[in-house]
Design a protein around this motif. Structure first.
Motif, PDB file in Angstrom:
ATOM      1  N   MET A 243       0.762  -1.396   0.130  1.00 41.75           N
ATOM      2  CA  MET A 243      -0.025  -0.046   0.084  1.00 41.75           C
ATOM      3  C   MET A 243       0.801   1.312  -0.047  1.00 41.75           C
ATOM      4  SD  MET A 243      -3.143  -0.799   2.945  1.00 41.75           S
ATOM      5  CE  MET A 243      -4.068  -2.217   2.513  1.00 41.75           C
ATOM      6  N   LYS A 244       0.398   2.539  -0.264  1.00 43.07           N
ATOM      7  CA  LYS A 244       0.812   3.655  -0.248  1.00 43.07           C
ATOM      8  C   LYS A 244       0.159   4.593   0.424  1.00 43.07           C
ATOM      9  CE  LYS A 244       4.083   6.199  -3.333  1.00 43.07           C
ATOM     10  NZ  LYS A 244       5.378   5.683  -2.232  1.00 43.07           N
ATOM     11  N   CYS A 245      -0.948   5.013  -0.160  1.00 41.91           N
ATOM     12  CA  CYS A 245      -1.689   6.184   0.242  1.00 41.91           C
ATOM     13  C   CYS A 245      -2.603   5.599   1.482  1.00 41.91           C
ATOM     14  CB  CYS A 245      -2.555   6.796  -0.688  1.00 41.91           C
ATOM     15  SG  CYS A 245      -3.798   6.087  -1.306  1.00 41.91           S
ATOM     16  N   GLY A 246      -3.167   4.534   1.447  1.00 41.91           N
ATOM     17  CA  GLY A 246      -3.837   3.999   2.489  1.00 41.91           C
ATOM     18  C   GLY A 246      -5.378   4.436   2.521  1.00 41.91           C
ATOM     19  N   GLY A 248      -7.519   4.968  -0.620  1.00 41.09           N
ATOM     20  CA  GLY A 248      -8.216   4.687  -1.914  1.00 41.09           C
ATOM     21  C   GLY A 248      -7.667   5.521  -3.059  1.00 41.09           C
ATOM     22  N   LYS A 249      -6.614   6.257  -3.180  1.00 39.04           N
ATOM     23  CA  LYS A 249      -6.187   7.262  -4.159  1.00 39.04           C
ATOM     24  C   LYS A 249      -5.213   6.969  -4.979  1.00 39.04           C
ATOM     25  CE  LYS A 249      -8.608  10.743  -1.897  1.00 39.04           C
ATOM     26  NZ  LYS A 249      -9.998  11.081  -2.427  1.00 39.04           N
ATOM     27  N   CYS A 250      -4.280   6.120  -4.720  1.00 38.14           N
ATOM     28  CA  CYS A 250      -3.084   5.976  -5.505  1.00 38.14           C
ATOM     29  C   CYS A 250      -3.351   4.889  -6.193  1.00 38.14           C
ATOM     30  CB  CYS A 250      -1.688   5.704  -4.848  1.00 38.14           C
ATOM     31  SG  CYS A 250      -1.609   4.453  -3.610  1.00 38.14           S
ATOM     32  N   GLY A 251      -4.008   3.886  -6.089  1.00 40.88           N
ATOM     33  CA  GLY A 251      -4.078   2.685  -6.942  1.00 40.88           C
ATOM     34  C   GLY A 251      -2.978   1.448  -6.828  1.00 40.88           C
ATOM     35  N   ARG A 252      -2.466   1.600  -5.755  1.00 34.65           N
ATOM     36  CA  ARG A 252      -1.204   0.744  -5.472  1.00 34.65           C
ATOM     37  C   ARG A 252      -1.835  -0.762  -4.975  1.00 34.65           C
ATOM     38  NH1 ARG A 252       4.412   0.873  -3.595  1.00 34.65           N
ATOM     39  NH2 ARG A 252       5.005  -1.242  -3.906  1.00 34.65           N
ATOM     40  N   CYS A 253      -2.929  -0.544  -4.215  1.00 38.07           N
ATOM     41  CA  CYS A 253      -3.379  -1.909  -3.705  1.00 38.07           C
ATOM     42  C   CYS A 253      -4.268  -2.416  -4.252  1.00 38.07           C
ATOM     43  CB  CYS A 253      -3.816  -1.638  -2.137  1.00 38.07           C
ATOM     44  SG  CYS A 253      -5.152  -0.749  -2.038  1.00 38.07           S
ATOM     45  N   TYR A 259     -10.223  -1.911  -3.896  1.00 34.21           N
ATOM     46  CA  TYR A 259      -8.799  -1.401  -3.001  1.00 34.21           C
ATOM     47  C   TYR A 259      -8.964  -1.971  -1.604  1.00 34.21           C
ATOM     48  CZ  TYR A 259      -8.912   2.385  -6.772  1.00 34.21           C
ATOM     49  OH  TYR A 259      -8.767   2.870  -7.734  1.00 34.21           O
ATOM     50  N   CYS A 261      -7.031  -1.234   0.833  1.00 36.08           N
ATOM     51  CA  CYS A 261      -7.037   0.068   1.901  1.00 36.08           C
ATOM     52  C   CYS A 261      -8.417   0.247   2.118  1.00 36.08           C
ATOM     53  CB  CYS A 261      -6.027   0.847   1.404  1.00 36.08           C
ATOM     54  SG  CYS A 261      -6.592   2.045   0.096  1.00 36.08           S
TER      55      CYS A 261
HETATM   56  S1  FES Z   1      -2.906   1.966  -0.891  1.00 36.34           S
HETATM   57 FE1  FES Z   1      -3.293   3.764  -2.431  1.00 36.34          FE
HETATM   58  S2  FES Z   1      -5.263   3.153  -3.197  1.00 36.34           S
HETATM   59 FE2  FES Z   1      -5.056   1.653  -1.657  1.00 36.34          FE
END
Ligand code: FES
Ligand SMILES: Cc1cc2nc3c(=O)[nH]c(=O)nc-3n(C[C@H](O)[C@H](O)[C@H](O)COP(=O)(O)OP(=O)(O)OC[C@H]3O[C@@H](n4cnc5c(N)ncnc54)[C@H](O)[C@@H]3O)c2cc1C
Length: 279
Positions: A243-246, A248-253, A259, A261
Motif C-alpha cells: 500500500m501507499k496512500c491507504g 483509496g487514491k493511489c491505486g497501489r493496492c 481497493y 486499503c
Molecule cells: S494504497 Fe493507495 S489506493 Fe490503496
C-alpha cells in the motif's frame, strides 16, 4: 480542508520485545495532542500508516483494542527500511501516525454469534485487538462461544505470550496454542494450525471464523473450515497487500475493482473467490 496525508504526532511510550531478541516488537504510542486521539476513532481490524521522517511510511494493523484507553499499540516485524528504523527506536521518540483506515472487522455482524479466531505467526495482531474487545466485561455477553486457535513456528515466535496464558485460564474462552516445533521446556501442543483447527473442530452453527496468518496457513485452513460447515461468507480474511496512500487514491493496492486499503483489508472468503487471484 485538512490534508489527509498529514500524520499526527505520536510518542513511543513503551517498546515490548515480543519474541525475545528475534524480530517482532510491539510499540505503544500516545498522541502528543490528546485531541488527535479522540479523532482517531477505530475498531478492531483497521490499520494505520506509521511514518518516520527520512525513512518512509508503512501500513500496520492496529493491535490494541479501542477499549484499552488512550494508548494505541502496533506489533511490527522487522522487514526493511522503516520497520528497522522503528525497531531501533526507544521510548520518547516522536513518529507520525495517520488513520485509522480500512473497513476492519464487521463488529455489528459478530454480535450474537459464536466467534472462531484462527491466527498464525505475527499476523495475530488485529485478532488480538478483536479478542480483547470481545472479552471486555461489558461486551462478553453479546457473543456466544469464543474459540482462539493460534500458532507459531516455535515457542519463541509466539507473540503476546503472557496474555495468551491469561486467556487460557479463562472459562469463557476456548484457547488452543500450538507450535510447529516444540523445544525443551515446551509442554504445550505441537502441530500446524490447520491440523489443530481440525482437531478442535469448532462448530459452524451461528459462527463466524476470522482467519489471519501466512498464505500457506490460510490455504490449508479454509478447506478444513469448509469441512466443518462454515460457508464462504462466514469466513473472514485480512489481506496485507502493498500500500501507499491507504485511502483509496493511489491505486497501489487494488485487486480488480477493489481497493484493499478502503474496501478491505477484511474480506469474506466469498468475496475473495470472486476477485482476481492477485493476492
Ligand atoms: S494504497 Fe493507495 S489506493 Fe490503496
Ligand atoms: C493492511 C496492512 C496491515 C499490516 N499489518 C502489519 C502488522 O501488524 N505488523 C507488521 O509487522 N507488518 C504489517 N504489515 C506489513 C508491513 O506494512 C510491511 O512489513 C512494511 O511495509 C515493510 O516496510 P519496510 O520499509 O520495513 O520494508 P521495505 O524496505 O519496504 O521492504 C523490505 C522487505 O519487505 C517486503 N515487504 C514490504 N512490504 C510488504 C508487505 N506489505 N507484505 C509483504 N512483504 C512486504 C519487501 O518485498 C522487502 O523484501 C501490514 C501491511 C498491510 C497492508
Amino acid at each position: 480542508m485538512e490534508n489527509p496525508y498529514l500524520p499526527k504526532r505520536v510518542r513511543i511510550e513503551k517498546v515490548i520485545d515480543e519474541t525475545a531478541g528475534k524480530d517482532i516488537k510491539s510499540f505503544v504510542f500516545s498522541f502528543v495532542n490528546p485531541q488527535d486521539r479522540q479523532a482517531f476513532a477505530y475498531h478492531p481490524g483497521q490499520f494505520a500508516e506509521i511514518s518516520i521522517a527520512g525513512s518512509g511510511e508503512i501500513p500496520i494493523g492496529i493491535a490494541s483494542s479501542p477499549t484499552e484507553g488512550d494508548m494505541v499499540m502496533f506489533t511490527v516485524k522487522r522487514m526493511g527500511v522503516v520497520t528497522r528504523e522503528l525497531h531501533n527506536s526507544s521510548p520518547g521518540r516522536i513518529v507520525g501516525l495517520r488513520g485509522p483506515y480500512g473497513n476492519g472487522f464487521p463488529m455489528e455482524e459478530l454480535k450474537g454469534r459464536n466467534i472462531v479466531i484462527v491466527g498464525g505467526g505475527f499476523a495475530f495482531t488485529t485478532l488480538r485487538a478483536l479478542a480483547v474487545y470481545l472479552m471486555g466485561d461489558e461486551r462478553r455477553k453479546d457473543y456466544g462461544d469464543i474459540t482462539v486457535i493460534y500458532g507459531a513456528r516455535t515457542p519463541g515466535d509466539l507473540i503476546y505470550r503472557q496474555e495468551l496464558q491469561a486467556w487460557a485460564s479463562r472459562k469463557d474462552m476456548n484457547v488452543h496454542i500450538t507450535v510447529d516445533k516444540g523445544e525443551p521446556g515446551w509442554e504445550g501442543r505441537e502441530g500446524f494450525v490447520p491440523a489443530v483447527v481440525k482437531q478442535v473442530a469448532p462448530s459452524a452453527k451461528d459462527a463466524i471464523a476470522l482467519v489471519c496468518g501466512p498464505p500457506i496457513m490460510i490455504k490449508f485452513t479454509i478447506p478444513i473450515l469448509f469441512e466443518l460447515g462454515f460457508a464462504a461468507d462466514k469466513i473472514l480474511n485480512s489481506l496485507e497487500m502493498r500500500m501507499k496512500c491507504g485511502i483509496g487514491k493511489c491505486g497501489r493496492c487494488n485487486i480488480g475493482s477493489k481497493y484493499v486499503c478502503k474496501d478491505g483489508p477484511v474480506f469474506t472468503y466469498a468475496e475473495l473467490q470472486n476477485m482476481p487471484q492477485e493476492y
